[in-house]
Design an enzyme around this catalytic site. Sequence first.
Site, short mmCIF file in Angstrom:
data_model
loop_
_atom_site.label_atom_id
_atom_site.label_comp_id
_atom_site.label_asym_id
_atom_site.label_seq_id
_atom_site.Cartn_x
_atom_site.Cartn_y
_atom_site.Cartn_z
N GLU A 1 -13.69 3.40 8.10
CA GLU A 1 -14.69 3.99 8.99
C GLU A 1 -15.52 5.06 8.30
O GLU A 1 -16.19 5.85 8.97
CB GLU A 1 -13.99 4.58 10.22
CG GLU A 1 -13.24 3.53 11.04
CD GLU A 1 -12.51 4.13 12.23
OE1 GLU A 1 -13.06 4.07 13.33
OE2 GLU A 1 -11.39 4.64 12.03
N ASP B 1 -11.78 -33.03 -7.49
CA ASP B 1 -10.89 -32.75 -8.61
C ASP B 1 -9.92 -31.66 -8.15
O ASP B 1 -9.85 -31.34 -6.96
CB ASP B 1 -11.69 -32.32 -9.85
CG ASP B 1 -12.59 -31.11 -9.59
OD1 ASP B 1 -12.40 -30.42 -8.55
OD2 ASP B 1 -13.46 -30.84 -10.42
N THR C 1 -6.80 -4.83 20.65
CA THR C 1 -6.39 -3.47 21.02
C THR C 1 -6.28 -3.34 22.54
O THR C 1 -7.04 -3.95 23.29
CB THR C 1 -7.40 -2.44 20.50
OG1 THR C 1 -8.72 -2.82 20.89
CG2 THR C 1 -7.33 -2.33 18.99
N VAL D 1 -18.51 1.18 14.02
CA VAL D 1 -19.10 2.23 14.86
C VAL D 1 -19.01 3.59 14.17
O VAL D 1 -20.02 4.28 13.96
CB VAL D 1 -18.42 2.27 16.25
CG1 VAL D 1 -18.97 3.44 17.06
CG2 VAL D 1 -18.62 0.96 16.99
N ASP D 2 -17.79 3.99 13.81
CA ASP D 2 -17.63 5.28 13.14
C ASP D 2 -18.20 5.26 11.73
O ASP D 2 -18.64 6.29 11.21
CB ASP D 2 -16.16 5.68 13.13
CG ASP D 2 -15.70 6.21 14.47
OD1 ASP D 2 -16.27 7.20 14.94
OD2 ASP D 2 -14.78 5.61 15.06
N ASP E 1 -8.83 5.73 19.98
CA ASP E 1 -10.10 5.70 20.70
C ASP E 1 -10.00 5.09 22.10
O ASP E 1 -10.73 5.49 23.01
CB ASP E 1 -11.14 4.91 19.90
CG ASP E 1 -11.74 5.75 18.79
OD1 ASP E 1 -11.48 6.97 18.75
OD2 ASP E 1 -12.48 5.18 17.95
N ARG F 1 -19.94 -10.89 26.19
CA ARG F 1 -20.38 -12.11 26.87
C ARG F 1 -21.15 -13.04 25.95
O ARG F 1 -21.46 -14.18 26.32
CB ARG F 1 -21.24 -11.74 28.09
CG ARG F 1 -20.46 -10.98 29.16
CD ARG F 1 -21.32 -10.71 30.38
NE ARG F 1 -20.57 -9.95 31.38
CZ ARG F 1 -21.07 -9.56 32.54
NH1 ARG F 1 -22.32 -9.85 32.85
NH2 ARG F 1 -20.32 -8.88 33.39
#
Length: 433
Positions: A158, A388, A16, A191-192, A52, A236
């Site tokens: 969500e 197989d 995004t 989150v939502d 968002d 990170r």
Amino acid sequence: MTERRHDREFVRTFFTSPTAVEGEADSAKMLRRAAQLRGMQAPDVWVPDNEDATAPSMRDEGAENIVEVVVEHGADFPGEIHPRMVWHRDSPTTRYQGFQHMLEIADPERGAIEHIDGFVIPEVGDIDDWKKADEFFTIVENEHDLEEGSLKMSVIIESGQAELAMGTLREEMGKPTNNLERLFLLVDGEVDYTKDMRAMTPTGELPEWPELRHNTSRGASAAGLIAVDGPYDDIRNVEGYHERMAENRAKGMLGIWSLTPGQVVEANTSPLPPKTGSWLLDIDGEQVELEAEDGAEVYDGDHLSLEATDGGYQLHIDGTTRTLDADELREELHGMTSYVPSMDDIVDSMEEFEAAKEAGRGAIAMEQSATLRIGGTEIDISKDRMWDEATYQAAMTPINLFQDVYENRPDQHEELNERYGADVVSRAMEVGL
């Protein structure tokens, strides 16, 4: 597994980008950067995010920026483009705003829609809400003389309502009263979802929601769609991102949301078969990857040691000592070791099984052997696995993924050839056909 409804069988990366950044001379600068990503840094699905990631006051400008940037760069972008619109199951005003932005972006006279594959709809509710969104897609297509059903619809799970709605997709899709066949991705939005579930943890961090990920993967498989996990915001923590993706793949969810180009690279490469095979040693439930050194697989840790004696061997595991002869030791190590096959290994095994099947044999044994070196002492082990038709079909999943990537992402051909070698790539594109 239900047959996929779209040309893409797999989506590894869902990336995004904010559509408009407030206070910048060029509010579309993040879009422009993302649109010029190539190779392993470019996602399978790029999502200009007008929800968002973009401030409410900037969303009108964001819709304009989508058109401008996609017109400029869309023809050369190597993945699919699916802008994310505003939507909410409880807000007609929000749904109408998203609909208006879709109409603007999809106008053929503006030139962007020929490079856009669909739209992403967040915050959906029960199945009736999914149908409302689908109806808006149909109106947009008819308004602009686009082929009905040509715009893919992806939804973000969500809410508990949306999670339950996935269980009704099989019976709803294909009815003459809707165009839900346009559905493409089912994307988790933890989150939502956490907010909707009123969930809490002592640290305030998100729950992992393994049940949601399982249900989304199951819903996608049952309906012929593709499941994608939500964002991993500890950007990170590469090891944690890899662990999350490994857990997801065990559920059949190969795609994941990526927040940075660095995460895109990790998510693009992680599901692909490894370049080289590796041996794992299980010690008290923890798997340790052995180091290949001078023809041996070497364990150099503190939890396990091995000594040769006149009558056999002494195996020391976390303070416990066992005296074993060679056969007993091999049997013990057989249960403690496993092998992760490389792309070359998988292709070799599939070619061997295909040849055996052509010769009229329904099953064959495949041997894996290695010399283990533990504490300076070496012993040879081997493992046999019966292949197989069912084993062969299971092995096709990583190969199908590779073939789908190679066919749909020519911008990654050079990197894939460097990773595996041109010969292995050529053979991988032929097996299973």
